[in-house]
Design a protein around this motif. Sequence first.
Motif, PDB file in Angstrom:
ATOM      1  N   GLY A  12      11.755   4.862  16.850  1.00 43.45           N
ATOM      2  CA  GLY A  12      12.207   3.380  16.899  1.00 43.45           C
ATOM      3  C   GLY A  12      12.604   2.823  17.808  1.00 43.45           C
ATOM      4  N   PRO A  13      13.854   4.288  18.043  1.00 41.88           N
ATOM      5  CA  PRO A  13      14.360   3.288  19.586  1.00 41.88           C
ATOM      6  C   PRO A  13      13.211   2.889  20.829  1.00 41.88           C
ATOM      7  CG  PRO A  13      15.428   5.313  18.803  1.00 41.88           C
ATOM      8  CD  PRO A  13      14.415   4.931  17.593  1.00 41.88           C
ATOM      9  N   ILE A  14      12.093   4.038  20.673  1.00 44.33           N
ATOM     10  CA  ILE A  14      11.441   3.373  22.143  1.00 44.33           C
ATOM     11  C   ILE A  14      10.865   1.742  21.639  1.00 44.33           C
ATOM     12  CG2 ILE A  14       9.106   3.797  22.786  1.00 44.33           C
ATOM     13  CD1 ILE A  14      10.050   6.888  22.177  1.00 44.33           C
ATOM     14  N   ALA A  15      10.422   1.618  20.391  1.00 40.23           N
ATOM     15  CA  ALA A  15      10.094   0.114  20.315  1.00 40.23           C
ATOM     16  C   ALA A  15      11.524  -0.432  20.191  1.00 40.23           C
ATOM     17  CB  ALA A  15       9.612   0.271  18.943  1.00 40.23           C
ATOM     18  N   TRP A  16      12.256  -0.066  19.890  1.00 37.78           N
ATOM     19  CA  TRP A  16      13.660  -1.282  20.379  1.00 37.78           C
ATOM     20  C   TRP A  16      13.714  -1.828  21.743  1.00 37.78           C
ATOM     21  CZ3 TRP A  16      16.093  -5.077  18.403  1.00 37.78           C
ATOM     22  CH2 TRP A  16      17.340  -5.787  18.966  1.00 37.78           C
ATOM     23  N   ASN A  17      14.228  -0.202  22.884  1.00 33.40           N
ATOM     24  CA  ASN A  17      14.095  -0.352  24.282  1.00 33.40           C
ATOM     25  C   ASN A  17      13.121  -1.412  24.661  1.00 33.40           C
ATOM     26  OD1 ASN A  17      16.581   1.174  24.615  1.00 33.40           O
ATOM     27  ND2 ASN A  17      15.975   2.178  23.696  1.00 33.40           N
ATOM     28  N   ALA A  18      11.894  -1.405  24.171  1.00 27.62           N
ATOM     29  CA  ALA A  18      10.145  -2.246  24.634  1.00 27.62           C
ATOM     30  C   ALA A  18      11.085  -3.778  24.518  1.00 27.62           C
ATOM     31  CB  ALA A  18       9.378  -1.541  23.857  1.00 27.62           C
ATOM     32  N   ILE A  19      11.457  -3.888  22.871  1.00 25.08           N
ATOM     33  CA  ILE A  19      11.366  -5.103  22.855  1.00 25.08           C
ATOM     34  C   ILE A  19      12.269  -5.482  24.058  1.00 25.08           C
ATOM     35  CG2 ILE A  19      12.295  -6.986  20.934  1.00 25.08           C
ATOM     36  CD1 ILE A  19      10.998  -4.836  19.379  1.00 25.08           C
ATOM     37  N   LEU A  20      13.533  -4.975  23.801  1.00 20.50           N
ATOM     38  CA  LEU A  20      14.761  -5.774  24.807  1.00 20.50           C
ATOM     39  C   LEU A  20      14.305  -5.661  26.710  1.00 20.50           C
ATOM     40  CD1 LEU A  20      17.993  -3.250  23.311  1.00 20.50           C
ATOM     41  CD2 LEU A  20      17.498  -6.074  23.115  1.00 20.50           C
ATOM     42  N   ASP A  43      22.402   0.374  21.601  1.00 19.54           N
ATOM     43  CA  ASP A  43      22.471   2.098  20.284  1.00 19.54           C
ATOM     44  C   ASP A  43      22.025   1.505  19.229  1.00 19.54           C
ATOM     45  OD1 ASP A  43      22.663   2.578  23.029  1.00 19.54           O
ATOM     46  OD2 ASP A  43      25.020   3.108  22.400  1.00 19.54           O
ATOM     47  N   THR A  44      23.195   0.573  18.475  1.00 21.97           N
ATOM     48  CA  THR A  44      22.883   0.374  17.199  1.00 21.97           C
ATOM     49  C   THR A  44      21.574  -0.636  17.167  1.00 21.97           C
ATOM     50  OG1 THR A  44      25.254  -0.540  17.031  1.00 21.97           O
ATOM     51  CG2 THR A  44      23.493  -1.403  15.572  1.00 21.97           C
ATOM     52  N   GLY A  45      20.687  -0.680  17.789  1.00 20.63           N
ATOM     53  CA  GLY A  45      19.748  -1.197  16.868  1.00 20.63           C
ATOM     54  C   GLY A  45      18.581  -0.521  16.807  1.00 20.63           C
ATOM     55  N   SER A  46      18.628   0.515  18.297  1.00 26.13           N
ATOM     56  CA  SER A  46      18.238   2.273  18.088  1.00 26.13           C
ATOM     57  C   SER A  46      18.248   2.727  16.728  1.00 26.13           C
ATOM     58  CB  SER A  46      18.490   2.529  19.313  1.00 26.13           C
ATOM     59  OG  SER A  46      18.310   2.440  20.636  1.00 26.13           O
ATOM     60  N   GLY A  47      19.555   2.712  16.075  1.00 25.05           N
ATOM     61  CA  GLY A  47      19.938   3.280  15.168  1.00 25.05           C
ATOM     62  C   GLY A  47      19.119   2.461  13.582  1.00 25.05           C
ATOM     63  N   VAL A  48      19.396   1.274  13.855  1.00 25.68           N
ATOM     64  CA  VAL A  48      18.499   0.635  12.604  1.00 25.68           C
ATOM     65  C   VAL A  48      17.057   0.874  13.036  1.00 25.68           C
ATOM     66  CG1 VAL A  48      18.131  -1.825  12.353  1.00 25.68           C
ATOM     67  CG2 VAL A  48      20.540  -0.935  13.000  1.00 25.68           C
ATOM     68  N   PHE A  49      16.388   0.731  13.876  1.00 31.14           N
ATOM     69  CA  PHE A  49      14.948   0.770  13.488  1.00 31.14           C
ATOM     70  C   PHE A  49      14.589   2.264  14.013  1.00 31.14           C
ATOM     71  CE2 PHE A  49      15.190  -3.382  15.689  1.00 31.14           C
ATOM     72  CZ  PHE A  49      13.387  -3.530  16.580  1.00 31.14           C
ATOM     73  N   ALA A  50      15.321   3.280  13.694  1.00 28.85           N
ATOM     74  CA  ALA A  50      15.136   4.527  13.511  1.00 28.85           C
ATOM     75  C   ALA A  50      14.682   5.139  11.574  1.00 28.85           C
ATOM     76  CB  ALA A  50      16.141   5.037  14.684  1.00 28.85           C
ATOM     77  N   LEU A  51      16.006   4.093  11.207  1.00 32.02           N
ATOM     78  CA  LEU A  51      16.094   3.523  10.183  1.00 32.02           C
ATOM     79  C   LEU A  51      14.903   3.589   9.341  1.00 32.02           C
ATOM     80  CD1 LEU A  51      18.511   4.896   7.844  1.00 32.02           C
ATOM     81  CD2 LEU A  51      18.996   2.570   7.690  1.00 32.02           C
ATOM     82  N   ALA A  52      14.668   2.159   9.233  1.00 36.25           N
ATOM     83  CA  ALA A  52      13.302   1.429   9.121  1.00 36.25           C
ATOM     84  C   ALA A  52      12.103   2.536   9.488  1.00 36.25           C
ATOM     85  CB  ALA A  52      13.447   0.073   9.691  1.00 36.25           C
ATOM     86  N   LEU A  77      19.658   9.673   7.774  1.00 32.92           N
ATOM     87  CA  LEU A  77      20.156  11.682   8.838  1.00 32.92           C
ATOM     88  C   LEU A  77      19.410  11.294  10.005  1.00 32.92           C
ATOM     89  CD1 LEU A  77      20.035  14.678   6.923  1.00 32.92           C
ATOM     90  CD2 LEU A  77      22.739  13.592   8.289  1.00 32.92           C
ATOM     91  N   ALA A  78      18.113  11.229   9.742  1.00 30.91           N
ATOM     92  CA  ALA A  78      17.332  10.753  11.508  1.00 30.91           C
ATOM     93  C   ALA A  78      17.455   8.915  11.593  1.00 30.91           C
ATOM     94  CB  ALA A  78      16.060  10.412  11.124  1.00 30.91           C
ATOM     95  N   GLY A  79      18.677   8.511  11.537  1.00 28.54           N
ATOM     96  CA  GLY A  79      18.747   6.753  11.752  1.00 28.54           C
ATOM     97  C   GLY A  79      20.324   7.536  12.234  1.00 28.54           C
ATOM     98  N   ALA A  80      20.645   8.147  12.114  1.00 30.27           N
ATOM     99  CA  ALA A  80      22.139   8.532  12.630  1.00 30.27           C
ATOM    100  C   ALA A  80      21.991   9.473  13.814  1.00 30.27           C
ATOM    101  CB  ALA A  80      22.895   9.076  11.636  1.00 30.27           C
ATOM    102  N   ALA A  81      21.146  10.254  14.195  1.00 33.86           N
ATOM    103  CA  ALA A  81      20.316  11.006  15.167  1.00 33.86           C
ATOM    104  C   ALA A  81      19.979  10.533  15.648  1.00 33.86           C
ATOM    105  CB  ALA A  81      19.588  13.036  14.846  1.00 33.86           C
ATOM    106  N   ALA A  82      19.404   9.356  16.018  1.00 36.31           N
ATOM    107  CA  ALA A  82      18.821   8.331  17.124  1.00 36.31           C
ATOM    108  C   ALA A  82      19.889   7.645  17.952  1.00 36.31           C
ATOM    109  CB  ALA A  82      17.800   7.948  16.576  1.00 36.31           C
ATOM    110  N   LEU A  83      21.253   6.810  16.405  1.00 33.95           N
ATOM    111  CA  LEU A  83      22.200   6.808  17.329  1.00 33.95           C
ATOM    112  C   LEU A  83      23.407   7.428  18.160  1.00 33.95           C
ATOM    113  CD1 LEU A  83      23.365   3.885  17.367  1.00 33.95           C
ATOM    114  CD2 LEU A  83      24.963   5.468  15.013  1.00 33.95           C
ATOM    115  N   ALA A  84      23.148   8.776  18.040  1.00 34.53           N
ATOM    116  CA  ALA A  84      24.523   9.643  18.558  1.00 34.53           C
ATOM    117  C   ALA A  84      23.335   9.837  19.965  1.00 34.53           C
ATOM    118  CB  ALA A  84      24.050  10.375  17.644  1.00 34.53           C
TER     119      ALA A  84
END
Length: 90
Positions: A12-20, A43-52, A77-84
Amino acid sequence: MIATGALPAAAGPIAWNAILRAAPADQFFTDAPLAVFPVSWQDTGSGVFALAAATLTLGLGPLHNEPARRTVAYSLLAGAAALAVDVYLY
Protein backbone atom coordinates in the motif's frame (compact mmCIF):
# COMPACT_ATOMS: atom_id res chain seq x y z
CA MET A 1 -2.34 -14.87 8.00
CA ILE A 2 0.49 -12.65 9.21
CA ALA A 3 2.06 -12.69 5.76
CA THR A 4 -1.32 -11.91 4.20
CA GLY A 5 -1.54 -8.80 6.40
CA ALA A 6 2.12 -7.81 6.06
CA LEU A 7 2.18 -7.91 2.27
CA PRO A 8 -0.49 -5.21 1.76
CA ALA A 9 0.97 -3.22 4.67
CA ALA A 10 4.11 -2.90 2.54
CA ALA A 11 2.48 -2.75 -0.90
CA GLY A 12 0.00 0.00 0.00
CA PRO A 13 2.63 2.59 0.92
CA ILE A 14 4.75 1.62 -2.08
CA ALA A 15 1.78 2.25 -4.39
CA TRP A 16 0.95 5.57 -2.68
CA ASN A 17 4.55 6.76 -2.90
CA ALA A 18 4.67 5.79 -6.57
CA ILE A 19 1.60 7.96 -7.18
CA LEU A 20 3.14 10.89 -5.32
CA ARG A 21 6.42 10.55 -7.22
CA ALA A 22 4.61 10.40 -10.59
CA ALA A 23 2.70 13.59 -9.79
CA PRO A 24 4.72 16.58 -8.61
CA ALA A 25 3.30 16.49 -5.07
CA ASP A 26 6.12 17.91 -2.96
CA GLN A 27 3.74 19.57 -0.48
CA PHE A 28 2.61 16.12 0.71
CA PHE A 29 6.02 15.49 2.25
CA THR A 30 5.85 18.31 4.82
CA ASP A 31 5.77 16.94 8.37
CA ALA A 32 3.53 18.34 11.08
CA PRO A 33 5.37 20.44 13.68
CA LEU A 34 4.84 17.86 16.44
CA ALA A 35 7.99 16.37 17.91
CA VAL A 36 6.24 13.26 19.24
CA PHE A 37 4.25 12.40 16.10
CA PRO A 38 5.59 14.25 13.01
CA VAL A 39 3.00 12.90 10.57
CA SER A 40 2.60 14.26 7.03
CA TRP A 41 -0.07 13.85 4.37
CA GLN A 42 2.23 11.39 2.66
CA ASP A 43 2.37 9.26 5.83
CA THR A 44 -1.40 9.42 6.20
CA GLY A 45 -1.89 8.31 2.59
CA SER A 46 0.44 5.39 3.19
CA GLY A 47 -1.68 4.28 6.14
CA VAL A 48 -4.91 4.63 4.16
CA PHE A 49 -3.56 2.67 1.19
CA ALA A 50 -2.26 -0.04 3.53
CA LEU A 51 -5.65 -0.20 5.27
CA ALA A 52 -7.49 -0.57 1.96
CA ALA A 53 -5.09 -3.17 0.62
CA ALA A 54 -5.17 -5.17 3.86
CA THR A 55 -8.97 -5.09 4.00
CA LEU A 56 -9.22 -6.45 0.47
CA THR A 57 -6.50 -9.03 0.93
CA LEU A 58 -7.70 -10.32 4.29
CA GLY A 59 -11.40 -10.05 3.46
CA LEU A 60 -11.06 -11.98 0.23
CA GLY A 61 -8.41 -14.31 1.63
CA PRO A 62 -8.03 -16.03 4.98
CA LEU A 63 -10.77 -14.09 6.78
CA HIS A 64 -13.53 -14.46 4.19
CA ASN A 65 -15.67 -16.54 6.59
CA GLU A 66 -15.02 -14.36 9.64
CA PRO A 67 -17.17 -11.43 10.79
CA ALA A 68 -16.39 -8.08 9.18
CA ARG A 69 -15.45 -6.67 12.59
CA ARG A 70 -12.51 -9.06 12.85
CA THR A 71 -11.36 -8.33 9.30
CA VAL A 72 -11.48 -4.59 9.92
CA ALA A 73 -9.62 -4.94 13.22
CA TYR A 74 -6.76 -6.82 11.57
CA SER A 75 -6.75 -4.38 8.68
CA LEU A 76 -6.53 -1.44 11.09
CA LEU A 77 -3.51 -3.06 12.70
CA ALA A 78 -1.82 -3.34 9.31
CA GLY A 79 -2.67 0.26 8.44
CA ALA A 80 -1.47 1.58 11.80
CA ALA A 81 1.77 -0.37 11.48
CA ALA A 82 2.37 1.04 7.99
CA LEU A 83 1.66 4.57 9.27
CA ALA A 84 4.02 4.19 12.22
CA VAL A 85 6.80 2.79 10.04
CA ASP A 86 6.32 5.61 7.55
CA VAL A 87 6.34 8.31 10.26
CA TYR A 88 9.31 7.09 12.28
CA LEU A 89 11.49 5.11 9.86
CA TYR A 90 10.93 6.57 6.38
